[in-house]
Design a protein around this motif. Structure first.
Motif, PDB file in Angstrom:
ATOM      1  N   ALA A  22       0.760  -1.146   0.040  1.00  0.00           N
ATOM      2  CA  ALA A  22      -0.081   0.016   0.102  1.00  0.00           C
ATOM      3  C   ALA A  22       0.824   1.126  -0.046  1.00  0.00           C
ATOM      4  CB  ALA A  22      -0.844   0.018   1.335  1.00  0.00           C
ATOM      5  N   PHE A  24       0.672   5.488   0.902  1.00  0.00           N
ATOM      6  CA  PHE A  24      -0.223   6.511   1.440  1.00  0.00           C
ATOM      7  C   PHE A  24       0.316   7.918   1.071  1.00  0.00           C
ATOM      8  CE2 PHE A  24      -0.486   2.708   4.253  1.00  0.00           C
ATOM      9  CZ  PHE A  24      -1.909   2.414   4.030  1.00  0.00           C
ATOM     10  N   VAL A  53      -4.079   2.204   8.903  1.00  0.00           N
ATOM     11  CA  VAL A  53      -4.178   1.698   7.532  1.00  0.00           C
ATOM     12  C   VAL A  53      -5.576   1.107   7.097  1.00  0.00           C
ATOM     13  CG1 VAL A  53      -3.476  -0.764   6.578  1.00  0.00           C
ATOM     14  CG2 VAL A  53      -1.632   0.908   7.766  1.00  0.00           C
ATOM     15  N   GLU A  56      -7.525   3.892   5.947  1.00  0.00           N
ATOM     16  CA  GLU A  56      -7.186   4.210   4.691  1.00  0.00           C
ATOM     17  C   GLU A  56      -7.562   3.115   3.439  1.00  0.00           C
ATOM     18  OE1 GLU A  56      -6.051   7.310   3.653  1.00  0.00           O
ATOM     19  OE2 GLU A  56      -6.437   7.925   5.802  1.00  0.00           O
ATOM     20  N   ARG A  57      -7.537   1.950   4.003  1.00  0.00           N
ATOM     21  CA  ARG A  57      -7.714   0.657   3.097  1.00  0.00           C
ATOM     22  C   ARG A  57      -9.226   0.204   3.106  1.00  0.00           C
ATOM     23  NH1 ARG A  57      -3.865   0.546  -0.695  1.00  0.00           N
ATOM     24  NH2 ARG A  57      -4.565  -1.645  -1.173  1.00  0.00           N
ATOM     25  N   LEU A  61      -7.708  -4.629   6.926  1.00  0.00           N
ATOM     26  CA  LEU A  61      -6.465  -5.006   6.709  1.00  0.00           C
ATOM     27  C   LEU A  61      -6.418  -5.882   5.417  1.00  0.00           C
ATOM     28  CD1 LEU A  61      -4.521  -5.173   9.970  1.00  0.00           C
ATOM     29  CD2 LEU A  61      -4.835  -3.377   8.697  1.00  0.00           C
ATOM     30  N   GLY A  65      -2.127  -3.582   2.761  1.00  0.00           N
ATOM     31  CA  GLY A  65      -1.660  -2.902   3.969  1.00  0.00           C
ATOM     32  C   GLY A  65      -1.106  -3.611   4.791  1.00  0.00           C
ATOM     33  N   TYR A  68       2.597  -3.363   3.831  1.00  0.00           N
ATOM     34  CA  TYR A  68       3.045  -1.997   4.366  1.00  0.00           C
ATOM     35  C   TYR A  68       3.504  -2.039   5.912  1.00  0.00           C
ATOM     36  CZ  TYR A  68       3.184   2.983   5.619  1.00  0.00           C
ATOM     37  OH  TYR A  68       3.427   4.193   6.039  1.00  0.00           O
ATOM     38  N   LEU A  69       2.526  -2.398   6.494  1.00  0.00           N
ATOM     39  CA  LEU A  69       2.722  -2.356   8.058  1.00  0.00           C
ATOM     40  C   LEU A  69       4.161  -3.271   8.234  1.00  0.00           C
ATOM     41  CD1 LEU A  69      -0.798  -2.906   9.685  1.00  0.00           C
ATOM     42  CD2 LEU A  69       0.600  -1.069   9.908  1.00  0.00           C
TER      43      LEU A  69
END
Lengths: 186, 440
Positions: A22, A24, A53, A56-57, A61, A65, A68-69
């Motif tokens: 992802a 951002f 996340v 935003e996603r 999750l 996402g 990304y984390l």
């Protein structure tokens, strides 16, 4: 512990190394940096970052996402899933735009939480744990939200609605349908 | 909803009903940050801990451990950083006092945390708030910013050498994270499983460093203890339960709310029937759970005419506990079998799965409760519930197992009729009723 919102597909999502990660906006990245700055170990920021996340996603999750984390926190993909599946507020499945969470624990129960849930079920045509086909509403029964003195209550996103009556619930549902009400996600 | 004090001057709730009670101006106009000033100007950390010990303040989260003693366990010579963590994961059913303390008077918590940090030599503190209380995190963040702008948080507080940061942290919907070691795991970014004790957090807590975890109400009591002196504060209550206590009252009462009472308030019956306005709709009082869902349930016969003293010793003598101070009042329309089933489902949902007695036990309990609720209760099912509970209580890794056990034990003991009504009668030594009962 997290609720399944796809009754016809009860298996958890396939866990795999995703092809994409992802991306951002700079504002979101700055928000994430502010959280990371609070802790001597990056991993401590896992829950605040999951909420960001998820917001935003599209409310849950998804694999990009999660990737990304893992990358941002310097942990494995599986470490993210391990934590995500423990906490009931972290969604690992899509949820509706408005997530109606009705408290079902004792103080709310003896003051009519059951009636509120039944009313929502009738009005929305879904049972607790389900999402409407148009993906507007999800309905859940949740455990005590610390609103016992103002029971019965529900939470939509992060917002509290207390001293509920079936009339008030009707109003709320109408406001959700017309898009007037915030979905409480932030 | 009522918020205020009965039987004493409000201390914790002094400012909650003022206009703009959240703002730093209101707080300072009404005695706020005077205790911090006093501590920084003329008290050594040891003297601060001594005052808290003298105050007989006991942890307000549920366990009631003496706060001064807890602070005293932190090793002074440790080269590691020390942490103060505020437990604002208030999730015990029937408890909502911390929510209103933070919502209406966030600076009181900040001042309490700064004093604790000064006493323990901590430079970083965290407020672990349950995820559902997002609006409280936003309120606390704003209050922390206000305090920082006024030189009350961050570097060189009030121009002294004392520096301390306060950070907010969010949980994400797990009751178990109110258990202090599970909270620390969660704060480290792990699943919220409890840790083995010892070592206790005072020696090895957050990131393996000495840590004190205190409930919101415990920390908000500290500024008044410093201002009044520990002894004077203790005298508001009783010898072993000092000061005042904030109770949450919900369920079948005319005036639910948040009540501050002196410890040792003389009569629980008077409290429910007069102070809280009595039972609505002309119904009768049936039962009270006085300390959050985890404590023993009390039938009306143990309260009415019994002059139950509301403090740690008084409630134990009356067969229950102070716990988190969450009163759930039930009238005679409530079936105690149903209410106990409701709470057991709560514990099953919130069991973290770490240890077998709690994970499997709470699941079995719910299965038995559901079977009885379907009308398939067997004559010995009450005994079966007690047997399962016997295999959980005292055998689980953390107190959640005990918390799931006590409501069932006390409900069956105090309200056997409510259980018997759901069980099939015993005829000729055999179970009557349906053929082929499903094995659970």
């Amino acid at each position: 512990m997290s609720q399944q919102f796809l009754p016809d597909n009860p298996l958890p999502q396939e866990v795999r190394v995703p092809d994409e990660m992802a991306v951002f906006s700079p504002e979101v990245e700055a928000e994430i940096d502010r959280h990371l700055a609070k802790y001597p170990l990056k991993r401590s920021a896992i829950l605040p970052l999951m909420f960001i996340v998820q917001r935003e996603r599209a409310g849950f999750l998804d694999p990009p996402g999660v990737a990304y984390l893992a990358n941002r926190l310097g942990v494995r993909i599986m470490d993210i899933w391990e934590v995500a599946t423990f906490y009931s507020m972290i969604n690992t499945e899509p949820v509706g735009m408005y997530h109606l969470q009705i408290c079902r624990t004792l103080s709310c129960k003896i003051l009519g939480a059951g009636t509120i849930t039944e009313h929502c079920t009738r009005r929305l045509g879904i049972k607790p744990g389900e999402t409407t086909p148009d993906k507007i509403f999800s309905l859940s029964e949740v455990e005590c939200l610390g609103s016992c003195g103002t029971a019965p209550m529900m939470q939509i996103g992060f917002d509290y609605y207390e001293n509920l009556t079936t009339g008030k619930v009707d109003e709320l549902i109408e406001k959700c349908r017309s898009g007037e009400l915030s979905n409480g996600v932030r | 909803m009522f918020i205020g004090a009965i039987g004493c001057e409000p201390l914790q709730l002094r400012r909650v009903n003022l206009e703009n009670s959240r703002s730093i101006e209101t707080y300072r106009k009404n005695g706020g940050y005077e205790a911090l000033r006093k501590v920084l100007d003329r008290m050594s950390p040891d003297v601060v801990i001594g005052e808290v010990k003298k105050s007989a303040l006991r942890g307000r989260g549920g366990a009631g451990f003496p706060t001064g003693m807890k602070w005293g366990f932190v090793p002074k010579d440790s080269p590691k950083p020390k942490y103060v963590v505020c437990n604002a994961d208030e999730s015990e059913p029937g408890t909502f006092k911390d929510r209103y303390l933070m919502e209406r008077d966030p600076h009181m918590l900040i001042e309490g945390m700064l004093i604790a940090a000064y006493a323990l030599g901590s430079k970083a503190t965290y407020i672990y708030t349950r995820g559902e209380y997002r609006y409280l995190i936003e309120i606390m963040d704003r209050a922390i910013e206000e305090a920082r702008a006024a030189g009350l948080a961050g570097d060189k507080i009030l121009g002294t050498e004392f520096s301390c940061e306060i950070y907010t942290h969010t949980g994400a919907g797990a009751y178990i994270c109110g258990e202090e070691t599970a909270l620390l795991n969660s704060l480290e970014g792990l699943r919220g499983h409890p840790r083995m004790k010892p070592p206790f957090p005072a020696v090895a807590g957050l990131y393996g460093c000495p840590t004190v975890v205190n409930n919101v109400e415990t920390l908000t009591a500290v500024p008044d203890i410093i201002k009044m002196g520990g002894e004077a504060w203790q005298k508001l209550g009783t010898e072993k339960s000092g000061g005042t206590k904030v109770w949450s009252v919900s369920g079948h009462v005319n005036r639910p709310g948040v009540y501050e009472l002196p410890m040792g308030y003389e009569d629980m019956e008077k409290f429910i029937m007069e102070d809280c306005g009595g039972i609505p709709n002309g119904r009768q009082l049936k039962a009270v759970i006085p300390g959050g869902s985890s404590v023993y349930i009390m039938p009306a016969s143990d309260i009415v005419g019994k002059k139950v003293k509301m403090d740690y010793e008084g409630l134990v003598a009356a067969g229950s506990m102070v716990g988190s101070g969450g009163f759930i009042v039930m009238d005679d329309t409530v079936d105690i079998f149903e209410s106990t089933k409701n709470l057991t489902e709560f514990y099953k949902h919130e069991s973290c799965g770490w240890c077998t007695p709690c994970r499997e036990g709470t699941d079995w309990l719910v299965k038995v409760f559901k079977r009885i609720a379907r009308g398939e209760g067997r004559p010995d099912d009450a005994q079966l519930l007690l047997d399962i509970v016997d295999n959980i209580e005292g055998k689980s890794f953390c107190p959640l197992g005990d918390a799931a056990s006590w409501p069932i034990q006390s409900a069956i003991k105090k309200f056997p009729e409510d259980f018997k009504r759901h069980l099939l009668p015993l005829t000729n030594g055999k179970e009557s009723g349906k053929e082929g009962l499903p094995t659970i």
